[in-house]
Design a protein around this motif. Structure first.
Motif, PDB file in Angstrom:
ATOM      1  N   SER A 224       0.821  -1.011   0.320  1.00 50.29           N
ATOM      2  CA  SER A 224      -0.600  -0.537   0.175  1.00 50.29           C
ATOM      3  C   SER A 224       0.657   1.610  -0.040  1.00 50.29           C
ATOM      4  O   SER A 224       0.756   2.355  -0.857  1.00 50.29           O
ATOM      5  CB  SER A 224      -1.080  -0.379   0.795  1.00 50.29           C
ATOM      6  OG  SER A 224      -1.391  -0.777   0.771  1.00 50.29           O
ATOM      7  N   VAL A 225       2.260   1.449   0.830  1.00 46.57           N
ATOM      8  CA  VAL A 225       2.748   2.867   1.376  1.00 46.57           C
ATOM      9  C   VAL A 225       3.626   2.677   0.048  1.00 46.57           C
ATOM     10  O   VAL A 225       4.052   4.168  -0.413  1.00 46.57           O
ATOM     11  CB  VAL A 225       3.413   2.770   2.555  1.00 46.57           C
ATOM     12  CG1 VAL A 225       3.849   3.893   2.828  1.00 46.57           C
ATOM     13  CG2 VAL A 225       2.180   2.944   2.990  1.00 46.57           C
ATOM     14  N   ALA A 226       4.366   1.711  -0.476  1.00 43.93           N
ATOM     15  CA  ALA A 226       5.039   1.602  -1.037  1.00 43.93           C
ATOM     16  C   ALA A 226       5.029   1.535  -2.627  1.00 43.93           C
ATOM     17  O   ALA A 226       5.847   2.358  -3.662  1.00 43.93           O
ATOM     18  CB  ALA A 226       6.350   1.047  -0.612  1.00 43.93           C
ATOM     19  N   SER A 227       4.665   0.563  -2.756  1.00 44.49           N
ATOM     20  CA  SER A 227       4.151   0.167  -3.769  1.00 44.49           C
ATOM     21  C   SER A 227       3.218   1.081  -4.793  1.00 44.49           C
ATOM     22  O   SER A 227       3.470   0.790  -5.871  1.00 44.49           O
ATOM     23  CB  SER A 227       3.612  -1.811  -4.194  1.00 44.49           C
ATOM     24  OG  SER A 227       3.897  -1.910  -5.269  1.00 44.49           O
ATOM     25  N   VAL A 228       1.624   1.020  -4.237  1.00 37.68           N
ATOM     26  CA  VAL A 228       1.233   1.795  -4.887  1.00 37.68           C
ATOM     27  C   VAL A 228       1.184   3.317  -4.086  1.00 37.68           C
ATOM     28  O   VAL A 228       1.069   4.329  -5.442  1.00 37.68           O
ATOM     29  CB  VAL A 228      -0.319   1.504  -4.189  1.00 37.68           C
ATOM     30  CG1 VAL A 228      -1.395   2.211  -4.922  1.00 37.68           C
ATOM     31  CG2 VAL A 228      -0.443  -0.349  -4.595  1.00 37.68           C
ATOM     32  N   ALA A 229       1.086   3.210  -3.251  1.00 33.44           N
ATOM     33  CA  ALA A 229       1.312   4.954  -2.870  1.00 33.44           C
ATOM     34  C   ALA A 229       2.699   6.111  -3.752  1.00 33.44           C
ATOM     35  O   ALA A 229       2.491   6.837  -4.222  1.00 33.44           O
ATOM     36  CB  ALA A 229       1.272   6.065  -1.370  1.00 33.44           C
ATOM     37  N   LEU A 230       3.671   5.404  -2.902  1.00 29.58           N
ATOM     38  CA  LEU A 230       4.951   5.974  -3.844  1.00 29.58           C
ATOM     39  C   LEU A 230       5.502   5.906  -4.857  1.00 29.58           C
ATOM     40  O   LEU A 230       5.646   7.097  -5.268  1.00 29.58           O
ATOM     41  CB  LEU A 230       5.898   5.713  -2.326  1.00 29.58           C
ATOM     42  CG  LEU A 230       7.742   5.574  -2.570  1.00 29.58           C
ATOM     43  CD1 LEU A 230       7.752   7.746  -2.612  1.00 29.58           C
ATOM     44  CD2 LEU A 230       8.465   4.952  -1.887  1.00 29.58           C
ATOM     45  N   CYS A 231       4.328   4.781  -5.144  1.00 29.81           N
ATOM     46  CA  CYS A 231       5.978   4.429  -6.929  1.00 29.81           C
ATOM     47  C   CYS A 231       4.648   5.094  -7.796  1.00 29.81           C
ATOM     48  O   CYS A 231       5.171   5.750  -8.468  1.00 29.81           O
ATOM     49  CB  CYS A 231       5.724   3.285  -6.675  1.00 29.81           C
ATOM     50  SG  CYS A 231       7.391   2.333  -6.497  1.00 29.81           S
ATOM     51  N   TRP A 232       3.928   4.774  -7.568  1.00 26.92           N
ATOM     52  CA  TRP A 232       2.513   5.662  -8.595  1.00 26.92           C
ATOM     53  C   TRP A 232       2.419   7.167  -8.605  1.00 26.92           C
ATOM     54  O   TRP A 232       2.436   8.022 -10.014  1.00 26.92           O
ATOM     55  CB  TRP A 232       1.152   5.131  -8.076  1.00 26.92           C
ATOM     56  CG  TRP A 232       0.796   4.180  -9.003  1.00 26.92           C
ATOM     57  CD1 TRP A 232       0.256   3.103  -8.188  1.00 26.92           C
ATOM     58  CD2 TRP A 232       0.254   3.742  -9.984  1.00 26.92           C
ATOM     59  NE1 TRP A 232       0.121   1.466  -9.513  1.00 26.92           N
ATOM     60  CE2 TRP A 232       0.044   2.249 -10.731  1.00 26.92           C
ATOM     61  CE3 TRP A 232       1.101   4.308 -11.407  1.00 26.92           C
ATOM     62  CZ2 TRP A 232       0.400   1.113 -11.453  1.00 26.92           C
ATOM     63  CZ3 TRP A 232       1.131   3.832 -12.788  1.00 26.92           C
ATOM     64  CH2 TRP A 232       0.524   2.410 -12.762  1.00 26.92           C
ATOM     65  N   TRP A 233       2.704   8.004  -7.369  1.00 32.41           N
ATOM     66  CA  TRP A 233       3.527   8.962  -7.297  1.00 32.41           C
ATOM     67  C   TRP A 233       4.251   9.387  -8.059  1.00 32.41           C
ATOM     68  O   TRP A 233       5.075  10.131  -8.362  1.00 32.41           O
ATOM     69  CB  TRP A 233       3.642   9.695  -5.790  1.00 32.41           C
ATOM     70  CG  TRP A 233       3.499  11.156  -5.731  1.00 32.41           C
ATOM     71  CD1 TRP A 233       3.130  12.107  -6.745  1.00 32.41           C
ATOM     72  CD2 TRP A 233       5.441  11.728  -4.589  1.00 32.41           C
ATOM     73  NE1 TRP A 233       4.077  13.287  -6.038  1.00 32.41           N
ATOM     74  CE2 TRP A 233       5.139  12.664  -5.398  1.00 32.41           C
ATOM     75  CE3 TRP A 233       6.038  10.646  -4.397  1.00 32.41           C
ATOM     76  CZ2 TRP A 233       6.157  13.820  -4.984  1.00 32.41           C
ATOM     77  CZ3 TRP A 233       6.895  11.287  -4.186  1.00 32.41           C
ATOM     78  CH2 TRP A 233       7.052  13.208  -4.741  1.00 32.41           C
ATOM     79  N   LEU A 234       5.708   8.840  -7.939  1.00 30.84           N
ATOM     80  CA  LEU A 234       6.959   9.204  -8.340  1.00 30.84           C
ATOM     81  C   LEU A 234       6.941   8.833  -9.941  1.00 30.84           C
ATOM     82  O   LEU A 234       7.097   9.191 -10.694  1.00 30.84           O
ATOM     83  CB  LEU A 234       8.003   7.613  -7.731  1.00 30.84           C
ATOM     84  CG  LEU A 234       8.021   7.888  -6.151  1.00 30.84           C
ATOM     85  CD1 LEU A 234       9.307   6.941  -5.888  1.00 30.84           C
ATOM     86  CD2 LEU A 234       9.330   9.334  -6.443  1.00 30.84           C
ATOM     87  N   TRP A 235       5.713   7.826 -10.756  1.00 31.48           N
ATOM     88  CA  TRP A 235       5.775   7.337 -12.113  1.00 31.48           C
ATOM     89  C   TRP A 235       4.628   8.563 -12.474  1.00 31.48           C
ATOM     90  O   TRP A 235       5.773   9.163 -13.597  1.00 31.48           O
ATOM     91  CB  TRP A 235       5.027   5.941 -11.845  1.00 31.48           C
ATOM     92  CG  TRP A 235       4.289   6.088 -13.710  1.00 31.48           C
ATOM     93  CD1 TRP A 235       3.201   6.140 -13.698  1.00 31.48           C
ATOM     94  CD2 TRP A 235       4.696   5.292 -14.785  1.00 31.48           C
ATOM     95  NE1 TRP A 235       3.324   5.807 -15.043  1.00 31.48           N
ATOM     96  CE2 TRP A 235       4.088   5.991 -15.277  1.00 31.48           C
ATOM     97  CE3 TRP A 235       5.890   5.327 -14.454  1.00 31.48           C
ATOM     98  CZ2 TRP A 235       4.720   5.427 -16.706  1.00 31.48           C
ATOM     99  CZ3 TRP A 235       7.046   5.060 -16.039  1.00 31.48           C
ATOM    100  CH2 TRP A 235       6.138   5.060 -17.097  1.00 31.48           C
ATOM    101  N   VAL A 236       4.067   9.426 -12.189  1.00 27.54           N
ATOM    102  CA  VAL A 236       2.944  10.726 -12.359  1.00 27.54           C
ATOM    103  C   VAL A 236       4.423  11.414 -12.551  1.00 27.54           C
ATOM    104  O   VAL A 236       4.435  12.354 -13.313  1.00 27.54           O
ATOM    105  CB  VAL A 236       1.960  10.983 -11.798  1.00 27.54           C
ATOM    106  CG1 VAL A 236       1.880  12.270 -11.473  1.00 27.54           C
ATOM    107  CG2 VAL A 236       0.693   9.733 -11.662  1.00 27.54           C
TER     108      VAL A 236
END
Length: 303
Positions: A224-236
């Protein structure tokens, strides 16, 4: 995003891609482990809802407004990038297992290359084709489309997930050209909107009850925190700074990390085609970095 010195800021997208590739690559190992405790669609919904909660907390802690800007475009992005991508990814895992079929998702750069040229005017030029050919060639060696024993249906699901990712990549670039939306808030709303259909799908799809053991809770927190929240924000954030095709090729470090971590965690032997594919992808990514460095050097000299 804080302000960094120019010398450091130049390397931030590359550092972000390293974090993204390593985290998303190891995610495949955790997804395999998580499926022991939960049904596939429940796992998908839980990690996206957890990611949405983590992003809302991040927005509030940073003192940003959660006001929804460009609601129509954000809704489409949420449904394509989160609901469509995650649902098809999960369905591909159910139908074809977590092996080569799921890795078809990383044909995303091919679809992004095809879409970014006519829709964004982003063209691969000159020596960049060498990096693209090396990277995509390495991907083919890893996927081995000529040696896949899963069903055609599961392959189509994996390709469908890849197309969703590519379409959302192009839509996101077009939105950012028209609207100065905050990237963190945009990612948060995408996750909120995209999680709702996933919750409904988890309720409707047959499956066993979730075993909320301490191990599974730890897996869900990381996802939730690393793979979804952090990484999708980094991708954007990365997409806002480099061409869509370049970001898409660069993220091909993810299947390399996925294979390395999976083989090491499970004690499996490497295949010759996988080693060759990893070397080609590494070479392609190195060429992309080299060409980017040379371009920035030329730009600095002309100022």
């Amino acid at each position: 995003m804080p302000v960094f010195p120019p010398a450091l800021a130049r390397y931030l997208p590359a550092l972000a891609l390293i974090v993204l590739s390593c985290t998303w690559g190891y995610t495949w190992v955790l997804l395999k482990q998580g499926l022991v405790y939960a049904s596939p669609f429940a796992l998908a919904a839980q990690r996206c809802v957890g990611g949405a909660v983590a992003l809302v907390v991040a927005v509030k802690l940073m003192g940003k407004s959660l006001r929804l800007v460009a609601p129509w475009e954000t809704t489409v992005l949420g449904l394509v990038q989160i609901t469509g991508f995650v649902a098809l990814q999960t369905w591909a895992l159910v139908e074809g297992g977590p092996g080569k079929t799921a890795v078809l998702i990383f044909t995303m750069p091919i679809w992004t290359l095809l879409l970014a040229w006519p829709l964004l005017g982003e063209r691969v030029r000159g020596k960049q084709w060498l990096a693209a050919a090396s990277t995509l060639g390495g991907l083919l060696l890893i996927i081995e489309p000529w040696n896949m024993h899963s069903s055609l249906f599961s392959k189509m699901l994996g390709i469908g997930a890849a197309v969703c990712w590519a379409v959302s990549t192009v839509l996101l670039k077009r939105l950012r050209r028209r609207e100065p939306v905050d990237l963190l808030v945009l990612t948060t709303w995408q996750m909120i909107i995209g999680s709702v259909p996933l919750l409904l799908l988890a309720e409707l799809a047959p499956g066993r009850s979730t075993d909320w053991s301490s191990h599974y809770i730890a897996i869900i927190i990381f996802l939730s925190v690393a793979s979804v929240a952090l990484c999708w924000w980094l991708w954007v954030w990365i997409l806002d700074r480099v061409p869509a095709w370049e970001a898409s090729l660069s993220v091909l470090g993810t299947p390399v990390v996925a294979i390395l971590s999976s083989r090491l965690a499970l004690g499996e032997a490497f295949k010759a085609s996988e080693v060759a594919g990893i070397l080609l992808i590494g070479g392609g990514l190195a060429l992309l970095s080299l060409f980017g460095w040379m371009s920035s050097r030329r730009a600095a000299q002309t100022r």
